[in-house]
Design a protein around this motif. Structure first.
Motif, mmCIF file in Angstrom:
data_model
loop_
_atom_site.group_PDB
_atom_site.id
_atom_site.type_symbol
_atom_site.label_atom_id
_atom_site.label_comp_id
_atom_site.label_asym_id
_atom_site.label_seq_id
_atom_site.Cartn_x
_atom_site.Cartn_y
_atom_site.Cartn_z
ATOM 1 N N SER A 1 6.661 6.059 11.919
ATOM 2 C CA SER A 1 6.170 6.770 10.737
ATOM 3 C C SER A 1 6.441 5.980 9.460
ATOM 4 C CB SER A 1 6.780 8.166 10.629
ATOM 5 O OG SER A 1 6.488 8.893 11.793
ATOM 6 N N TRP A 2 6.518 4.665 9.597
ATOM 7 C CA TRP A 2 6.744 3.747 8.490
ATOM 8 C C TRP A 2 8.017 4.112 7.718
ATOM 9 C CZ3 TRP A 2 4.293 -0.555 9.054
ATOM 10 C CH2 TRP A 2 4.310 -1.507 8.043
ATOM 11 N N PRO B 1 12.800 12.152 2.095
ATOM 12 C CA PRO B 1 12.889 13.165 1.040
ATOM 13 C C PRO B 1 11.553 13.289 0.320
ATOM 14 C CG PRO B 1 14.025 11.158 0.403
ATOM 15 C CD PRO B 1 13.626 10.987 1.824
ATOM 16 N N LYS C 1 6.969 9.093 -6.857
ATOM 17 C CA LYS C 1 5.629 8.855 -6.322
ATOM 18 C C LYS C 1 4.767 8.142 -7.371
ATOM 19 C CE LYS C 1 1.747 10.550 -3.866
ATOM 20 N NZ LYS C 1 1.407 11.174 -2.636
ATOM 21 N N TYR C 2 4.622 8.760 -8.540
ATOM 22 C CA TYR C 2 3.830 8.140 -9.594
ATOM 23 C C TYR C 2 4.627 8.124 -10.892
ATOM 24 C CZ TYR C 2 -0.085 9.007 -6.439
ATOM 25 O OH TYR C 2 -0.913 9.038 -5.349
ATOM 26 N N LYS D 1 3.185 13.160 10.168
ATOM 27 C CA LYS D 1 3.642 11.887 9.602
ATOM 28 C C LYS D 1 2.687 10.775 10.018
ATOM 29 C CE LYS D 1 8.319 12.344 10.754
ATOM 30 N NZ LYS D 1 9.698 11.811 10.703
ATOM 31 N N CYS D 2 2.277 9.974 9.020
ATOM 32 C CA CYS D 2 1.324 8.909 9.315
ATOM 33 C C CYS D 2 2.070 7.629 9.691
ATOM 34 C CB CYS D 2 0.417 8.664 8.116
ATOM 35 S SG CYS D 2 -0.816 7.405 8.468
ATOM 36 N N LEU E 1 0.813 -1.212 0.000
ATOM 37 C CA LEU E 1 0.000 0.000 0.000
ATOM 38 C C LEU E 1 0.849 1.266 0.000
ATOM 39 C CD1 LEU E 1 -2.708 -1.247 2.445
ATOM 40 C CD2 LEU E 1 -3.200 -0.221 0.240
ATOM 41 N N VAL E 2 2.156 1.103 0.336
ATOM 42 C CA VAL E 2 3.041 2.256 0.318
ATOM 43 C C VAL E 2 3.293 2.696 -1.129
ATOM 44 C CG1 VAL E 2 5.414 2.979 0.827
ATOM 45 C CG2 VAL E 2 4.137 1.659 2.506
ATOM 46 N N HIS F 1 1.517 4.043 6.819
ATOM 47 C CA HIS F 1 2.183 3.820 5.533
ATOM 48 C C HIS F 1 3.147 4.951 5.190
ATOM 49 C CE1 HIS F 1 -1.599 1.562 5.462
ATOM 50 N NE2 HIS F 1 -0.891 0.630 4.885
ATOM 51 N N GLY F 2 3.433 5.797 6.171
ATOM 52 C CA GLY F 2 4.499 6.772 5.998
ATOM 53 C C GLY F 2 4.177 7.999 5.168
ATOM 54 N N VAL G 1 0.336 16.866 0.679
ATOM 55 C CA VAL G 1 1.170 15.663 0.757
ATOM 56 C C VAL G 1 2.604 16.018 0.379
ATOM 57 C CG1 VAL G 1 1.441 13.294 -0.007
ATOM 58 C CG2 VAL G 1 -0.830 14.314 0.049
ATOM 59 N N ILE G 2 3.550 15.704 1.262
ATOM 60 C CA ILE G 2 4.964 15.936 0.959
ATOM 61 C C ILE G 2 5.626 14.632 0.526
ATOM 62 C CG2 ILE G 2 7.142 16.839 1.818
ATOM 63 C CD1 ILE G 2 5.578 18.141 4.089
ATOM 64 N N ALA G 3 5.296 13.542 1.200
ATOM 65 C CA ALA G 3 5.927 12.262 0.871
ATOM 66 C C ALA G 3 4.951 11.147 1.220
ATOM 67 C CB ALA G 3 7.234 12.102 1.662
ATOM 68 N N GLY G 4 5.224 9.961 0.689
ATOM 69 C CA GLY G 4 4.400 8.804 1.015
ATOM 70 C C GLY G 4 3.234 8.643 0.055
ATOM 71 N N PRO G 5 2.417 7.618 0.323
ATOM 72 C CA PRO G 5 1.430 7.197 -0.669
ATOM 73 C C PRO G 5 0.105 7.958 -0.681
ATOM 74 C CG PRO G 5 1.426 5.700 1.186
ATOM 75 C CD PRO G 5 2.475 6.728 1.471
ATOM 76 N N ALA G 6 -0.123 8.872 0.255
ATOM 77 C CA ALA G 6 -1.447 9.511 0.325
ATOM 78 C C ALA G 6 -1.785 10.200 -0.993
ATOM 79 C CB ALA G 6 -1.492 10.508 1.474
ATOM 80 N N PRO G 7 -2.987 9.954 -1.529
ATOM 81 C CA PRO G 7 -3.344 10.529 -2.815
ATOM 82 C C PRO G 7 -3.868 11.955 -2.739
ATOM 83 C CG PRO G 7 -5.064 9.028 -2.095
ATOM 84 C CD PRO G 7 -4.007 9.022 -1.031
ATOM 85 N N ASP H 1 -1.815 3.500 -5.009
ATOM 86 C CA ASP H 1 -3.029 4.056 -4.419
ATOM 87 C C ASP H 1 -3.831 2.942 -3.749
ATOM 88 O OD1 ASP H 1 -2.443 6.564 -5.125
ATOM 89 O OD2 ASP H 1 -4.166 6.882 -6.430
ATOM 90 N N THR I 1 8.802 13.283 -2.417
ATOM 91 C CA THR I 1 8.644 12.434 -3.598
ATOM 92 C C THR I 1 8.398 13.305 -4.823
ATOM 93 O OG1 THR I 1 6.351 12.250 -2.933
ATOM 94 C CG2 THR I 1 7.769 10.405 -2.423
ATOM 95 N N ASN J 1 3.541 11.874 4.543
ATOM 96 C CA ASN J 1 3.924 13.099 5.250
ATOM 97 C C ASN J 1 3.088 14.250 4.706
ATOM 98 O OD1 ASN J 1 7.392 12.924 6.249
ATOM 99 N ND2 ASN J 1 5.933 11.269 6.011
ATOM 100 N N ARG K 1 10.314 3.773 -6.110
ATOM 101 C CA ARG K 1 10.014 4.536 -4.903
ATOM 102 C C ARG K 1 11.154 4.460 -3.901
ATOM 103 N NH1 ARG K 1 5.304 5.661 -2.141
ATOM 104 N NH2 ARG K 1 4.439 6.235 -4.147
#
Lengths: 589, 175
Positions: free
Chosen positions: A425-426, A443, A577-578, B113-114, A356-357, B117-118, B127-133, A360, A445, B120, A571
């Motif tokens: 924070s994973w 850093p 990111k994408y 920070k979450c 999930l990291v 799943h990390g 969203v700065i980093a990580g998977p959040a859409p 989406d 993304t 930020n 990643r």
């Protein structure tokens, strides 16, 4: 004991010698005789009407007929054949994994029923009952431990059973559908675990289920946060997640729902599927091991059944010892506003959590798991290689075995990353690193622009599909594999050189391309090799002549599997990111 | 005398009435419709009409009590951060837009920070980093006549350009 001087009794000696308690026999009257010894007692009991009405067949004389009747005449054992071949008996053929899984299912039923006597599925009581089981109820801790560890063990044995069945080609005709049932049972096993771990109502329970059910909320069309859901008018209080939770957040309605699913609904469905699964095993001649002329057959009793009992006994001892030594974890009471940091699912879902990291929620949590399940179930229908049924053979089924094991390895790599390499924070923490050590924030993304990323993804799938089929020549394997290895390293090195030159000399690139270390380029070399080996060399060598539909289906699955790996690399190594993104429909990969 | 053979009793065949086959089709159809109805009924049964959940609207106290920066005052009870900037106040819902965990505020790094799943997020929620859409949601926030902040988590906005305006932002400059 009578003394030697006792007067002789009036009764005439019976067929079994002199009577033992004359006054009692006289009292009971009419020639009644007490049995003379334990053997006679046993005989009397077995020949009694009561015994004979329950167990047919009389005294056990250990004849072939008795041994056959033991299987045929016993409702619990009759799914076995009367006699089995040596090949299917061998422990190193089946490893007993299917049978052990079923035994664990039974142990889980027993321990689960005991736990139900105390457990109350409400937010106020559930966590307290956990504590009571641990501290206030005699052996409560033991049964809870046993239930938890049996569940973990069952996930392991079911997966190993699947791997065994795959490697022995036991899913091939006529056993295709039983493989599909098996995949369904694996899914149900995982769903049982998932519904089970909400019940303690601790922090792990609440947050793992929050994450799990929010994935349902990301389902396309049916979930309020999924793509196209507005077409069906999905809101937070009418979508599929709402139906699963019985509310808009994990709460008391969710707890009772999961309790019913866990204790009644799923076990009953799984039980019905198990019956079907076993019945088909029996109908499909019990074992896929190939027949040999004049093959020696052994009687199921005692040869197979005794092995099953020994395996069950060993497993039982194992889980009991485990339960005595290690307590099932229990975190703090559930708190809907505070998420523990880090928040980790049980190990068998950590692969999914790690996945999930990279994608989406609706892709990693809905699309990919469904493709994995459907893809697994489809294997018997797209694998048209008739060879290698009923024995381990990499020589006869190199492609299928390599691909399957690669997929399993990928899944366990994801699990290993989630388990050992993720901290607060994973963030990425090496296993030897202390979580208390301060880490710089991750850093930022960046995304590859669609104009570049779109063609990149298109090219990957187009070339991946076409190349193995277009190269008609038989490649010299001993030459091809090292060549690809050397080229991969060369590609990594040259990218590093180009990167250094561009970022160092040209202002435009220095501004737009982040700095990457040498490790990232080593990662490129490794990934290139793996992708070319599994995505080109293996298919080119083994399946280029497959009928087009089967070829296409296989390659789509293979390329998606490798695509997951590539995205992970992009990643982890490059903070991408994408690669391609259409945010309007949540299509971000 | 030769008896005339008894004619077989003739089944009244009427094209208007239902044929045997037609009847069976109708019967099977009715059964399928019944089972479909039971399935639909059971499915609908699982979607409650009334949920006993706490109100999403709460009084966050006087606006003047909030100093510059991110306030964790309502985090435990309401899962909301109240943020004051030079221009005014806004409220962020403490639910990660990825899969719904509660991020933690790291003041030293100026980001959320979450733990799951990390992901930020910046103090604005981006969203700065990580998977959040998507960015974090801003809640509806209003200033009551007595100076209290009224926050409603049921009305949300996360689009830049919209979330900086009323009712998702309380402008204290003009007030």
């Amino acid at each position: 004991m009578s003394t030697p001087s006792a007067p002789p009794t009036q009764e005439k000696p019976g067929p079994n010698g002199p009577s033992r308690v004359p006054w009692l026999e006289k009292l009971l009257g009419n020639g009644f005789k007490l049995p003379a010894n334990p053997e006679e007692i046993k005989k009397e009991v077995i020949n009694s009407q009561v015994w004979r009405s329950v167990f047919r067949g009389g005294a056990w004389k250990n004849t072939p007929r008795d041994r056959a009747a033991h299987i045929i005449g016993n409702v619990w054992l009759h799914l076995h054949p009367v006699r089995v071949r040596l090949r299917s008996l061998k422990f190193v053929y089946s490893w007993g994994m299917g049978g052990i899984s079923f035994w664990l299912y039974l142990l889980l039923t027993i321990s689960g029923i005991l736990l139900m006597f105390y457990y109350r599925p409400t937010p106020e009581m559930a966590f307290r009952d956990m504590k009571d089981l641990e501290f206030a109820i005699s052996y409560g801790w033991f049964w809870r431990n046993l239930h938890r560890w049996c569940a973990h063990a069952m996930v392991v044995t079911v997966i190993l059973h699947m791997i065994r069945v795959f490697l022995t080609g036991s899913y091939k005709t006529p056993r295709e559908f039983n493989w599909v049932l098996g995949v369904t049972l694996l899914t149900l096993t995982l769903f049982l675990s998932f519904t089970g771990y909400l019940l303690p109502w601790d922090q792990l329970a609440l947050w793992a289920v929050t994450v799990g059910t929010n994935m349902a909320g990301a389902t396309p069309l049916l979930g309020n946060e999924g793509p196209f859901s507005s077409l069906l008018g999905m809101r937070i209080n009418n979508d599929i997640r709402f139906g699963l939770l019985g509310g808009t957040a994990v709460g008391e309605a969710t707890l009772i729902r999961f309790y019913v699913l866990h204790c009644v609904f799923v076990p009953v469905v799984a039980g019905a599927m198990l019956m079907l699964h076993f019945w088909r095993v029996r109908k499909d001649s019990f074992s896929a091991a190939p027949y040999a002329p004049d093959e020696e057959k052994f009687e199921t009793w005692p040869h197979l059944i005794s092995r099953e009992y020994v395996a069950a006994a060993l497993v039982t001892v194992g889980v009991i010892v485990w339960s005595l030594l290690i307590n099932a974890p229990l975190e703090e009471a559930a708190n809907p506003t505070v998420t523990p940091n880090p928040s980790k699912a049980p190990w068998y879902f950590l692969g999914l959590q790690e996945l999930l990291v990279y994608f989406d929620p609706w892709i990693a949590g809905v699309l990919l798991p469904n493709i994995i399940i459907v893809g697994l179930a489809a294997i018997p229908y797209i694998d048209s290689n008739p060879k290698g049924v009923g024995y381990y053979s990499f020589k006869e089924r190199p492609f299928a075995n390599w691909m399957f094991l690669f997929g399993c390895a990928l899944w366990f790599i994801l699990i290993a990353i989630g388990t050992y390499f993720r901290g607060p924070s994973w963030g990425w923490y090496w296993p030897w690193e202390d979580w208390a050590v301060h880490k710089p924030p991750p850093p930022s993304t960046w995304s590859i622009p669609n104009l570049a990323g779109g063609p990149l993804v298109g090219l990957y799938f187009a070339l991946g599909m076409a190349l193995p089929r277009l190269v008609r020549k038989e490649l010299e394997w001993r030459l091809a594999v090292p060549t690809v290895g050397i080229l991969s390293v060369a590609a990594g090195l040259s990218l590093k050189i180009i990167h250094t030159l561009l970022v160092g000399k040209v202002a435009f690139f220095a501004k737009n391309i982040p700095h990457f270390g040498a490790g990232a380029f080593m990662l490129i070399a490794l990934f290139l090799f793996v992708v070319v080996f599994f995505g080109f060399l293996l298919p080119q060598r083994y399946i280029r002549n497959l009928a087009l539909p089967k070829y296409a289906m296989t390659m789509v699955l293979v390329l998606m599997m490798l695509g997951v790996l590539l995205k992970m690399g992009a990643r982890l190594g490059f903070n991408v990111k994408y690669v391609f993104s259409i945010p309007q429909v949540n299509f971000n990969i | 005398m030769v008896e005339t053979p008894a004619t077989a009793p003739k089944i009244e065949e009427s094209p208007d009435l239902l044929s045997r086959r037609g009847f069976m089709q109708l019967a099977w159809g009715a059964l399928a419709a019944f089972l479909g109805g039971v399935a639909a009924n059971s499915l609908r049964f699982l979607f409650p009409n009334v949920v006993y959940e706490p109100s999403q609207k709460f009084n966050a106290g006087p606006a003047v009590d909030y100093p510059l920066g991110v306030s964790l005052k309502w985090m435990r009870e309401q899962r909301v951060w109240v943020v004051r900037r030079e221009q005014g106040l806004y409220a962020l819902w403490g639910r990660c837009t990825h899969l719904g965990c509660t991020p933690s505020w790291f003041g030293g790094e100026d980001r959320f920070k979450c733990p799951c799943h990390g992901s930020n997020f910046s103090p604005q929620g981006d969203v700065i980093a990580g998977p959040a859409p998507k960015p974090l949601w801003h809640c509806k926030i209003e200033l009551a006549s007595n100076g209290d902040l009224i926050i409603d988590k049921a009305v949300l906005e996360n689009r830049p350009g919209f979330r900086e305006n009323a009712p998702y932002f309380v402008d204290t400059q003009g007030a």
